[in-house]
Design a protein around this motif. Structure first.
Motif, PDB file in Angstrom:
ATOM      1  N   THR A  56       0.880  -1.166   0.000  1.00 50.83           N
ATOM      2  CA  THR A  56       0.000   0.000   0.000  1.00 50.83           C
ATOM      3  C   THR A  56       0.918   1.217   0.000  1.00 50.83           C
ATOM      4  OG1 THR A  56      -1.737  -1.145   1.221  1.00 50.83           O
ATOM      5  CG2 THR A  56      -1.750   1.260   1.338  1.00 50.83           C
ATOM      6  N   THR A  63      -7.312   3.566  -7.015  1.00 45.14           N
ATOM      7  CA  THR A  63      -8.661   3.662  -6.442  1.00 45.14           C
ATOM      8  C   THR A  63      -9.491   4.689  -7.198  1.00 45.14           C
ATOM      9  OG1 THR A  63      -7.891   3.012  -4.274  1.00 45.14           O
ATOM     10  CG2 THR A  63      -9.927   4.285  -4.338  1.00 45.14           C
ATOM     11  N   HIS A  77     -12.186  -4.483  -4.116  1.00 41.49           N
ATOM     12  CA  HIS A  77     -13.060  -3.735  -3.197  1.00 41.49           C
ATOM     13  C   HIS A  77     -12.629  -4.008  -1.762  1.00 41.49           C
ATOM     14  CE1 HIS A  77     -16.401  -1.490  -1.703  1.00 41.49           C
ATOM     15  NE2 HIS A  77     -16.781  -2.514  -0.954  1.00 41.49           N
ATOM     16  N   GLY A 119      -4.565   3.763  -2.468  1.00 43.51           N
ATOM     17  CA  GLY A 119      -5.878   4.146  -1.962  1.00 43.51           C
ATOM     18  C   GLY A 119      -6.144   5.594  -2.350  1.00 43.51           C
ATOM     19  N   ASP A 120      -7.304   6.121  -1.944  1.00 46.22           N
ATOM     20  CA  ASP A 120      -7.578   7.531  -2.277  1.00 46.22           C
ATOM     21  C   ASP A 120      -8.525   8.144  -1.268  1.00 46.22           C
ATOM     22  OD1 ASP A 120      -7.164   9.774  -3.782  1.00 46.22           O
ATOM     23  OD2 ASP A 120      -8.795   9.368  -5.174  1.00 46.22           O
ATOM     24  N   TRP A 121      -8.419   9.445  -1.143  1.00 44.59           N
ATOM     25  CA  TRP A 121      -9.281  10.207  -0.253  1.00 44.59           C
ATOM     26  C   TRP A 121      -9.467  11.555  -0.922  1.00 44.59           C
ATOM     27  CZ3 TRP A 121     -12.330   8.259   2.984  1.00 44.59           C
ATOM     28  CH2 TRP A 121     -12.894   9.012   4.022  1.00 44.59           C
ATOM     29  N   TYR A 149      -0.473  -0.723  -4.400  1.00 41.54           N
ATOM     30  CA  TYR A 149      -1.879  -0.355  -4.233  1.00 41.54           C
ATOM     31  C   TYR A 149      -1.972   1.104  -3.778  1.00 41.54           C
ATOM     32  CZ  TYR A 149      -6.213   0.023  -1.460  1.00 41.54           C
ATOM     33  OH  TYR A 149      -7.383   0.450  -0.906  1.00 41.54           O
ATOM     34  N   PRO A 159      -4.275   8.816  -7.672  1.00 37.92           N
ATOM     35  CA  PRO A 159      -3.886   7.430  -7.970  1.00 37.92           C
ATOM     36  C   PRO A 159      -3.763   7.059  -9.449  1.00 37.92           C
ATOM     37  CG  PRO A 159      -5.550   7.454  -6.263  1.00 37.92           C
ATOM     38  CD  PRO A 159      -5.394   8.874  -6.708  1.00 37.92           C
ATOM     39  N   ASN A 161      -9.479  -0.266  -7.766  1.00 35.58           N
ATOM     40  CA  ASN A 161     -10.149  -0.420  -6.473  1.00 35.58           C
ATOM     41  C   ASN A 161     -11.364   0.506  -6.440  1.00 35.58           C
ATOM     42  OD1 ASN A 161     -10.602  -1.019  -3.686  1.00 35.58           O
ATOM     43  ND2 ASN A 161      -9.572   0.888  -3.150  1.00 35.58           N
ATOM     44  N   ILE A 162     -12.521  -0.072  -6.130  1.00 34.68           N
ATOM     45  CA  ILE A 162     -13.776   0.680  -6.140  1.00 34.68           C
ATOM     46  C   ILE A 162     -14.127   1.119  -4.725  1.00 34.68           C
ATOM     47  CG2 ILE A 162     -16.281   0.408  -6.490  1.00 34.68           C
ATOM     48  CD1 ILE A 162     -14.899   0.401  -9.152  1.00 34.68           C
ATOM     49  N   VAL A 163     -14.304   2.433  -4.513  1.00 35.20           N
ATOM     50  CA  VAL A 163     -14.901   2.908  -3.260  1.00 35.20           C
ATOM     51  C   VAL A 163     -16.181   3.660  -3.625  1.00 35.20           C
ATOM     52  CG1 VAL A 163     -12.720   2.998  -1.988  1.00 35.20           C
ATOM     53  CG2 VAL A 163     -13.508   5.040  -3.149  1.00 35.20           C
ATOM     54  N   ASN A 165     -13.473   6.533  -7.057  1.00 34.69           N
ATOM     55  CA  ASN A 165     -14.671   6.723  -6.250  1.00 34.69           C
ATOM     56  C   ASN A 165     -15.881   6.758  -7.182  1.00 34.69           C
ATOM     57  OD1 ASN A 165     -16.735   8.023  -4.675  1.00 34.69           O
ATOM     58  ND2 ASN A 165     -15.116   8.558  -3.219  1.00 34.69           N
TER      59      ASN A 165
END
Ligand SMILES: Cc1cc2nc3c(=O)[nH]c(=O)nc-3n(C[C@H](O)[C@H](O)[C@H](O)COP(=O)(O)O)c2cc1C
Length: 477
Positions: A20, A106, A227, A65-67, A63, A87, A135-137, A108
């Motif tokens: 990550t 990732t 996911h 992630g995202d925010w 990997y 990302p 990656n799906i959020v 969204n």
């Protein structure tokens, strides 16, 4: 319910291992260490260097992630989220620098649009020769929503239904072109076979798309869908639509149960559970000896900002969990403002409630500190253990490898995504733990395949048109 793969069968399988990526480190305050990366302006070089190191150890994936928000409060809680490269941009950049490692970005689903995502991600898969994943959020954060002009987030049912439509559109658009649609016949002037180009005509409640996509079918057919989550809706989305689930469970026992249930749910949907990978996050702190690893833990714990109740002004308030009064309630012992580096006495510890006893156990496991011992427990250690919800494992290379092997062989995970507190710990993981995992034949020395699907043991899905043609042929029989 039994685990999908009994432990004995696992001897034939390899453990999947990725990173990550968090350039400023996955542990708050770690960026303050002397050699640690601490300036997001240097992220391009840092990303390159991390990717090259990870690939030279044949890690399966990176990997991201995202925010979708930022704010000064993240400085104390999650500095890696404060300002960083987006990302999909990061994986596009790394696609050109690396040649074997998988690249997971990732997206969204609430705050993006499936046609654009299908287009960008198919492009990254082609640019990386089949190494991209998504990656799906689903967008549960109210502040993120406001960045996109939404007054509030949708409820869970709405978000997961929308995410399902989003994934169906992605898969449909990735199937716009059959792989042999490009005939490139210079004699006749026929570049394409138009019968192998398909529009989608998808009309959903949340999203619609006509198609076709103006990018060829991805090398991997469909990018693997990832996911992360443990709620009922998350598990349902993962078992129905994802190829990889990332699950963070607090104990080995719970992880084994969750693994078995999720694989069974995948099987019950008519999918092959072997085509579905469960990944668990771990933050290892490794040293050449256990003592050295404990010292690494202490060094990081000393950098975590905590509120000792003496109200020293700070630009932004710390979260309540970093507060000595919060921990005081958990321990059941009234604590006045005090030096958090003072030592917990045996008399005080004997009055702790169950929550305090559990914290003492966590501190012992991670730092070797015990009340009344040569390395005594400080109040700081209790606050840090309470406030950081990270899956930390501390020890020598053998001990870290033991833990990963246990989770893998006992049927709790198909592999792991490593959170590195900071770069030096990632380098130590590569230098110390990777050789140990190789020695145990849990991972390979080099890549066997070329695509991320190869690394994960996932097959390329047949094109939906070929699939339906094959089905109508079977029905015709
Ligand atoms: C290991 C892990 C990593 C996650 N990474 C992200 C992320 O990068 N961005 C994000 O918006 N949500 C992230 N999530 C949140 C999940 O996608 C999900 O929305 C959240 O966990 C709530 O669902 P749950 O109750 O099922 O866990 C992550 C969750 C887990 C367990």
């Amino acid at each position: 319910m039994t685990a999908h793969l009994p432990p004995a069968d696992r001897s034939a399988r390899k453990l999947i291992l990725g990173l990550t990526v968090r350039t400023l480190g996955a542990y708050p305050g770690a960026w303050r260490l002397p050699d640690a990366h601490s300036d997001p302006y240097g992220d391009a070089d840092e990303l390159r260097s991390i990717a090259v190191a990870a690939e030279s150890s044949a890690l399966d994936f990176l990997y991201f992630g995202d925010w979708l928000t930022t704010g000064p409060e993240l400085e104390a809680t999650d500095p890696s989220l404060i300002a960083r490269i987006e990302p999909l941009s990061a994986v596009s950049f790394l696609a050109g620098i690396t040649s074997r490692i998988g690249l997971i970005a990732t997206i969204n689903t609430a705050h993006s649009e499936p046609f654009s995502t299908a287009r960008t991600t198919a492009s990254v898969d082609l640019l990386s020769h089949g190494r991209a994943a998504l990656n799906i959020v689903t967008g549960a954060d109210p502040l993120s929503a406001r960045n996109f002009g939404w007054p509030k987030v949708h409820d869970e049912t709405h978000r997961f239904e929308a995410a399902t439509e989003y994934i169906e559109i992605l898969r449909g658009l990735w199937d716009s072109w059959e792989s042999d649609a490009f005939v490139s016949d210079k004699e006749t002037g026929r570049l394409i076979d138009p019968s192998k180009l398909h529009s989608l005509d998808y009309v959903g409640v949340h999203y619609s798309s006509l198609g076709p996509l103006n990018v060829p079918r991805p090398v991997q057919g469909h990018l693997p869908i990832v996911h992360a989550g443990t709620s009922v809706s998350s598990r349902q989305l993962a078992s129905t639509h994802a190829d990889i689930a990332i699950m963070s469970l607090p104990s080995l026992g719970e992880a084994i149960t969750s693994y078995a249930e999720t694989k069974a749910a995948v099987g019950a949907l008519g999918r092959d559970p072997d085509e579905f990978t469960i990944i668990v996050p771990f933050l290892p702190l490794v040293g050449t000896t256990r003592d050295e690893a404990w010292r690494a833990y202490d060094e990081l714990a000393d950098l975590v900002e905590v509120d000792d109740g003496r109200l020293v002004p700070r630009p932004v308030e710390l979260p309540a969990s970093r507060n000595i009064r919060t921990v005081s309630r958990l321990l059941g012992v009234p604590l006045q403002a005090r030096d958090v580096d003072s030592v917990v006495s045996p008399v005080e510890a004997s009055r702790f409630l169950d929550g305090g006893v559990r914290l003492l156990e966590l501190v012992r496991a991670r730092s070797g500190r015990v009340v009344g011992g040569v390395r005594p427990v400080r109040y700081r250690d209790l606050i840090v253990a309470h406030s950081l919800a990270l899956p930390i494992v501390v020890g020598s290379a053998e001990e870290i490898a033991d833990e990963l092997e246990r989770w893998f062989r006992d049927g709790a995970a198909d592999g792991f995504t490593i959170l590195a507190s900071h770069r030096a710990q990632f380098d130590s993981f590569l230098a110390l733990v990777i050789p140990e995992l190789r020695r145990r034949k849990l991972i390979d020395v080099r890549y066997r395949g070329t695509t991320l699907r190869d690394h994960l043991g996932l097959s390329v899905p047949p094109h939906s048109q070929l699939h339906s043609r094959a089905q109508s042929w079977l029905i015709g029989l």
